[in-house]
Design a protein around this motif. Structure first.
Motif, PDB file in Angstrom:
ATOM      1  N   LYS A 213       5.756 -10.646 -15.555  1.00  0.00           N
ATOM      2  CA  LYS A 213       6.321 -10.505 -14.121  1.00  0.00           C
ATOM      3  C   LYS A 213       5.303 -10.637 -13.014  1.00  0.00           C
ATOM      4  N   LYS A 214       6.013 -10.798 -11.721  1.00  0.00           N
ATOM      5  CA  LYS A 214       4.958 -10.417 -10.555  1.00  0.00           C
ATOM      6  C   LYS A 214       4.633  -9.203 -10.373  1.00  0.00           C
ATOM      7  N   LEU A 215       3.700  -8.928  -9.683  1.00  0.00           N
ATOM      8  CA  LEU A 215       2.970  -7.623  -9.482  1.00  0.00           C
ATOM      9  C   LEU A 215       3.246  -7.422  -7.871  1.00  0.00           C
ATOM     10  N   ASN A 216       3.811  -6.263  -7.627  1.00  0.00           N
ATOM     11  CA  ASN A 216       3.978  -5.693  -6.312  1.00  0.00           C
ATOM     12  C   ASN A 216       3.057  -4.447  -5.544  1.00  0.00           C
ATOM     13  N   LEU A 217       2.492  -4.964  -4.664  1.00  0.00           N
ATOM     14  CA  LEU A 217       1.648  -3.826  -4.114  1.00  0.00           C
ATOM     15  C   LEU A 217       1.920  -3.261  -2.611  1.00  0.00           C
ATOM     16  N   GLY A 218       2.001  -1.913  -2.583  1.00  0.00           N
ATOM     17  CA  GLY A 218       2.254  -1.351  -1.458  1.00  0.00           C
ATOM     18  C   GLY A 218       3.683  -1.414  -1.160  1.00  0.00           C
ATOM     19  N   ALA A 219       4.610  -2.031  -1.810  1.00  0.00           N
ATOM     20  CA  ALA A 219       5.935  -1.889  -1.489  1.00  0.00           C
ATOM     21  C   ALA A 219       6.753  -2.695  -2.889  1.00  0.00           C
ATOM     22  N   ARG A 220       7.960  -2.215  -2.887  1.00  0.00           N
ATOM     23  CA  ARG A 220       8.834  -3.204  -3.859  1.00  0.00           C
ATOM     24  C   ARG A 220       9.528  -4.440  -3.510  1.00  0.00           C
ATOM     25  N   ALA A 221       9.467  -5.248  -4.394  1.00  0.00           N
ATOM     26  CA  ALA A 221      10.090  -6.556  -4.308  1.00  0.00           C
ATOM     27  C   ALA A 221       9.754  -7.447  -3.084  1.00  0.00           C
ATOM     28  N   ASN A 222       8.241  -7.361  -2.971  1.00  0.00           N
ATOM     29  CA  ASN A 222       7.765  -8.289  -1.977  1.00  0.00           C
ATOM     30  C   ASN A 222       8.019  -7.765  -0.396  1.00  0.00           C
ATOM     31  N   ALA A 223       7.781  -6.496  -0.432  1.00  0.00           N
ATOM     32  CA  ALA A 223       7.888  -5.751   1.028  1.00  0.00           C
ATOM     33  C   ALA A 223       9.388  -5.390   1.287  1.00  0.00           C
ATOM     34  N   ALA A 224      10.271  -5.418   0.265  1.00  0.00           N
ATOM     35  CA  ALA A 224      11.678  -5.269   0.631  1.00  0.00           C
ATOM     36  C   ALA A 224      12.151  -3.843   0.840  1.00  0.00           C
ATOM     37  N   SER A 225      11.194  -2.762   0.117  1.00  0.00           N
ATOM     38  CA  SER A 225      11.810  -1.523   0.083  1.00  0.00           C
ATOM     39  C   SER A 225      10.712  -0.534  -0.328  1.00  0.00           C
ATOM     40  N   LYS A 226      10.788   0.756  -0.503  1.00  0.00           N
ATOM     41  CA  LYS A 226       9.844   1.741  -1.018  1.00  0.00           C
ATOM     42  C   LYS A 226       8.358   1.539  -0.652  1.00  0.00           C
ATOM     43  N   TRP A 227       8.186   1.646   0.822  1.00  0.00           N
ATOM     44  CA  TRP A 227       6.834   0.972   1.260  1.00  0.00           C
ATOM     45  C   TRP A 227       6.073   2.232   1.207  1.00  0.00           C
ATOM     46  N   LEU A 228       4.826   2.081   0.942  1.00  0.00           N
ATOM     47  CA  LEU A 228       3.641   2.917   1.061  1.00  0.00           C
ATOM     48  C   LEU A 228       3.321   3.196   2.549  1.00  0.00           C
ATOM     49  N   ASP A 229       3.235   4.677   2.652  1.00  0.00           N
ATOM     50  CA  ASP A 229       2.836   5.034   4.128  1.00  0.00           C
ATOM     51  C   ASP A 229       1.209   5.644   3.636  1.00  0.00           C
ATOM     52  N   GLY A 230       0.269   4.883   3.523  1.00  0.00           N
ATOM     53  CA  GLY A 230      -1.030   5.189   3.079  1.00  0.00           C
ATOM     54  C   GLY A 230      -2.055   4.005   2.948  1.00  0.00           C
ATOM     55  N   ASN A 231      -2.898   4.010   2.096  1.00  0.00           N
ATOM     56  CA  ASN A 231      -3.914   3.286   2.043  1.00  0.00           C
ATOM     57  C   ASN A 231      -4.533   3.080   0.400  1.00  0.00           C
ATOM     58  N   ILE A 232      -4.628   1.667   0.221  1.00  0.00           N
ATOM     59  CA  ILE A 232      -5.110   1.609  -1.190  1.00  0.00           C
ATOM     60  C   ILE A 232      -6.561   0.812  -0.820  1.00  0.00           C
ATOM     61  N   TYR A 233      -7.487   1.441  -1.963  1.00  0.00           N
ATOM     62  CA  TYR A 233      -8.742   1.294  -1.781  1.00  0.00           C
ATOM     63  C   TYR A 233      -9.370   0.217  -2.683  1.00  0.00           C
ATOM     64  N   GLY A 234      -8.522   0.117  -3.808  1.00  0.00           N
ATOM     65  CA  GLY A 234      -9.045  -0.533  -5.015  1.00  0.00           C
ATOM     66  C   GLY A 234      -7.746  -0.571  -6.083  1.00  0.00           C
ATOM     67  N   LEU A 235      -7.929  -1.690  -7.087  1.00  0.00           N
ATOM     68  CA  LEU A 235      -7.037  -1.527  -8.121  1.00  0.00           C
ATOM     69  C   LEU A 235      -7.477  -2.464  -9.111  1.00  0.00           C
ATOM     70  N   ILE A 236      -7.447  -1.685 -10.425  1.00  0.00           N
ATOM     71  CA  ILE A 236      -7.703  -2.509 -11.776  1.00  0.00           C
ATOM     72  C   ILE A 236      -6.565  -2.466 -12.717  1.00  0.00           C
ATOM     73  N   ILE A 237      -6.326  -3.448 -13.237  1.00  0.00           N
ATOM     74  CA  ILE A 237      -5.422  -3.501 -14.125  1.00  0.00           C
ATOM     75  C   ILE A 237      -5.726  -4.329 -15.408  1.00  0.00           C
ATOM     76  N   ARG A 238      -5.443  -3.899 -16.702  1.00  0.00           N
ATOM     77  CA  ARG A 238      -5.856  -4.473 -17.764  1.00  0.00           C
ATOM     78  C   ARG A 238      -4.892  -4.062 -18.892  1.00  0.00           C
ATOM     79  N   ASN A 239      -4.675  -5.155 -20.095  1.00  0.00           N
ATOM     80  CA  ASN A 239      -3.618  -4.952 -21.004  1.00  0.00           C
ATOM     81  C   ASN A 239      -4.611  -4.469 -22.271  1.00  0.00           C
ATOM     82  N   ILE A 240      -4.967  -3.216 -21.985  1.00  0.00           N
ATOM     83  CA  ILE A 240      -5.784  -2.797 -23.281  1.00  0.00           C
ATOM     84  C   ILE A 240      -6.092  -1.291 -23.020  1.00  0.00           C
TER      85      ILE A 240
END
Length: 260
Positions: A213-240
């Motif tokens: 799947k594609k990953l969405n950051l700060g909103a759903r479906a490429n900025a279509a809805s459920k928007w974050l009102d805030g800040n993202i300082y960093g993100l790590i994702i691993r399959n383990i």
């Protein structure tokens, strides 16, 4: 399964200050790493041109894991803004339009394990997306998401139609380091806030692996809805599922990035 001590930050300290999340992907682990404090990894344009500068929109943030899952936003009006405050860098999302999405899908179909660590804040008590795989993780198999819901921070995973499960923690509207750890077949879904386990469930999750799947950051479906009102300082994702030392290092690293 992971052994979690009472104070994992002590483990991180013993590992020394030279930890980089890049080391987490040395053995070909799938996932992504986004670091707004690294200005060289961000650009104002979605094609990776025009270097990012503070107080300007970001249309491209490079995946520093080496897996090539770069976040982009082709629409000028939907781009988050790079900010700096008290020495900390972050992407600011406006709660109305801004969001990003990976340019290609992220293939997790080889595993039923997932680990997400994110530094985030939110300014309003509404339903807001932090990170979501697919455009509708609540209804799509092989997905996960971390999001805010009123005063709650929540983690949700769905690998089969019979295995949707979520956990939450009431933390208000403030800056947090949030961690999700999941293994479907064991089963275990754990949610951690600021380096401490706050809740975990061992309810059966059905079966199956995560999807492509594609990953969405700060909103759903490429900025279509459920928007974050805030800040993202960093993100790590691993399959383990991480071991104790890895988990301590990731959370300590993200703590430094957020100033929690």
């Amino acid at each position: 399964m992971i052994g979690i001590g009472a104070n994992l930050f002590k483990v991180a300290m013993r590992l020394g200050s030279g930890f980089s999340p890049a080391s987490l992907f040395d053995n070909g682990e799938r996932g992504a790493w986004y670091d707004p404090s690294d200005l060289s990894s961000m650009f104002q344009s979605s094609d990776g041109t025009t270097p990012a500068v503070v107080d300007s929109p970001v249309g491209y943030i490079r995946d520093k894991s080496g897996n090539g899952h770069h976040m982009i936003q082709v629409t000028d009006a939907d781009r988050p803004v790079l900010k700096k405050s008290d020495g900390l860098y972050y992407l600011e999302f406006d709660g109305a339009n801004w969001g990003m999405q990976t340019g290609s899908t992220v293939n997790f179909d080889n595993t039923d394990e997932m680990n997400v660590v994110v530094g985030v804040s939110k300014e309003a008590a509404t339903t807001q997306t932090v990170i979501e795989s697919s455009d509708t993780a609540y209804a799509t198999n092989g997905t996960f998401r971390i999001f805010g819901n009123n005063t709650l921070w929540k983690a949700n995973t769905r690998t089969s139609s019979t295995g949707e499960i979520s956990i939450s923690k009431s933390e208000g509207v403030s800056t947090k380091v949030l961690t999700m750890i999941n293994k479907v077949s064991t089963p275990l879904l754990q949610f951690r806030v600021n380096g401490s386990a706050v809740t975990a469930v061992t309810t059966a999750q059905g079966g199956g692996n995560y999807g492509d799947k594609k990953l969405n950051l700060g909103a759903r479906a490429n900025a279509a809805s459920k928007w974050l009102d805030g800040n993202i300082y960093g993100l790590i994702i691993r399959n383990i599922v991480p071991n104790a030392a890895e988990l301590a290092s990731m959370e300590s690293y993200m703590n430094d990035k957020t100033g929690v």
